[in-house]
Write a protein that holds these residues in place. Structure first.
Motif, short mmCIF file in Angstrom:
data_model
loop_
_atom_site.label_atom_id
_atom_site.label_comp_id
_atom_site.label_asym_id
_atom_site.label_seq_id
_atom_site.Cartn_x
_atom_site.Cartn_y
_atom_site.Cartn_z
N LYS A 1 45.63 39.16 28.57
CA LYS A 1 44.42 39.31 29.38
C LYS A 1 43.84 40.73 29.35
O LYS A 1 42.72 40.95 29.80
CB LYS A 1 44.71 38.93 30.83
CG LYS A 1 44.99 37.46 31.00
CD LYS A 1 44.97 37.10 32.46
CE LYS A 1 45.12 35.59 32.59
NZ LYS A 1 44.74 35.11 33.88
N TRP A 2 44.61 41.70 28.87
CA TRP A 2 44.21 43.10 28.84
C TRP A 2 43.85 43.65 30.21
O TRP A 2 42.98 44.51 30.35
CB TRP A 2 43.06 43.34 27.87
CG TRP A 2 43.51 43.17 26.45
CD1 TRP A 2 43.27 42.11 25.66
CD2 TRP A 2 44.32 44.07 25.70
NE1 TRP A 2 43.88 42.28 24.44
CE2 TRP A 2 44.53 43.48 24.43
CE3 TRP A 2 44.90 45.31 25.95
CZ2 TRP A 2 45.28 44.09 23.44
CZ3 TRP A 2 45.65 45.91 24.96
CH2 TRP A 2 45.83 45.32 23.73
N GLN A 3 44.49 43.09 31.22
CA GLN A 3 44.33 43.63 32.59
C GLN A 3 45.56 43.24 33.41
O GLN A 3 46.24 42.28 33.11
CB GLN A 3 43.07 43.09 33.25
CG GLN A 3 43.06 41.59 33.46
CD GLN A 3 41.75 41.12 34.07
OE1 GLN A 3 40.90 41.93 34.37
NE2 GLN A 3 41.60 39.82 34.23
N VAL A 4 45.81 44.02 34.42
CA VAL A 4 46.95 43.76 35.29
C VAL A 4 46.47 42.87 36.44
O VAL A 4 45.58 43.25 37.18
CB VAL A 4 47.54 45.08 35.83
CG1 VAL A 4 48.68 44.81 36.78
CG2 VAL A 4 48.01 45.96 34.68
N THR A 5 47.05 41.71 36.55
CA THR A 5 46.68 40.78 37.61
C THR A 5 47.78 40.75 38.67
O THR A 5 48.86 41.32 38.49
CB THR A 5 46.48 39.36 37.04
OG1 THR A 5 47.72 38.91 36.49
CG2 THR A 5 45.41 39.35 35.97
N THR B 1 50.92 39.26 37.27
CA THR B 1 51.66 40.20 36.43
C THR B 1 52.49 41.16 37.28
O THR B 1 53.65 41.42 36.98
CB THR B 1 50.69 41.00 35.54
OG1 THR B 1 49.90 40.09 34.79
CG2 THR B 1 51.42 41.93 34.63
N SER C 1 51.61 38.67 29.60
CA SER C 1 50.43 38.38 30.41
C SER C 1 49.44 39.53 30.36
O SER C 1 48.22 39.32 30.27
CB SER C 1 50.85 38.10 31.85
OG SER C 1 49.73 38.00 32.69
N VAL C 2 49.96 40.74 30.39
CA VAL C 2 49.08 41.92 30.31
C VAL C 2 48.46 42.01 28.92
O VAL C 2 47.26 42.30 28.78
CB VAL C 2 49.87 43.21 30.63
CG1 VAL C 2 49.06 44.45 30.30
CG2 VAL C 2 50.27 43.22 32.09
#
Length: 76
Positions: A29-33, A36, A25-26
């Motif tokens: 999307k290249w970001q921590v949600t 995640t 997932s990281v």
């Protein structure tokens, strides 16, 4: 260590898969949600619980295993 080994062999792949999904997932999307973080926490806590529960089961079994009684013939 039989219970710990069994718990790790049966349940650890499930939590490793959850950690892998969080990692993917990281990467996607290249970001921590929040999802995640939640999946990572679930995977890590699950692995810890598998090890702790296995160790507790082993200790419980060892504690309640019948111990051989020494022969009283030696004491006479």
């Amino acid at each position: 260590m039989t219970h710990t080994k069994m718990f790790i062999e049966l349940l650890a792949p499930l939590f490793i898969a959850v950690l892998t999904i969080a990692g993917l997932s990281v990467v996607v999307k290249w970001q921590v949600t929040a999802a995640t973080v939640g999946l990572g926490t679930l995977g890590a806590a699950g692995l810890v619980m598998v090890v702790v529960s296995g160790l507790l089961a082993d200790l419980w079994t060892r504690r309640h295993t019948a111990t051989p009684v020494k022969s009283q013939a030696k004491n006479r």
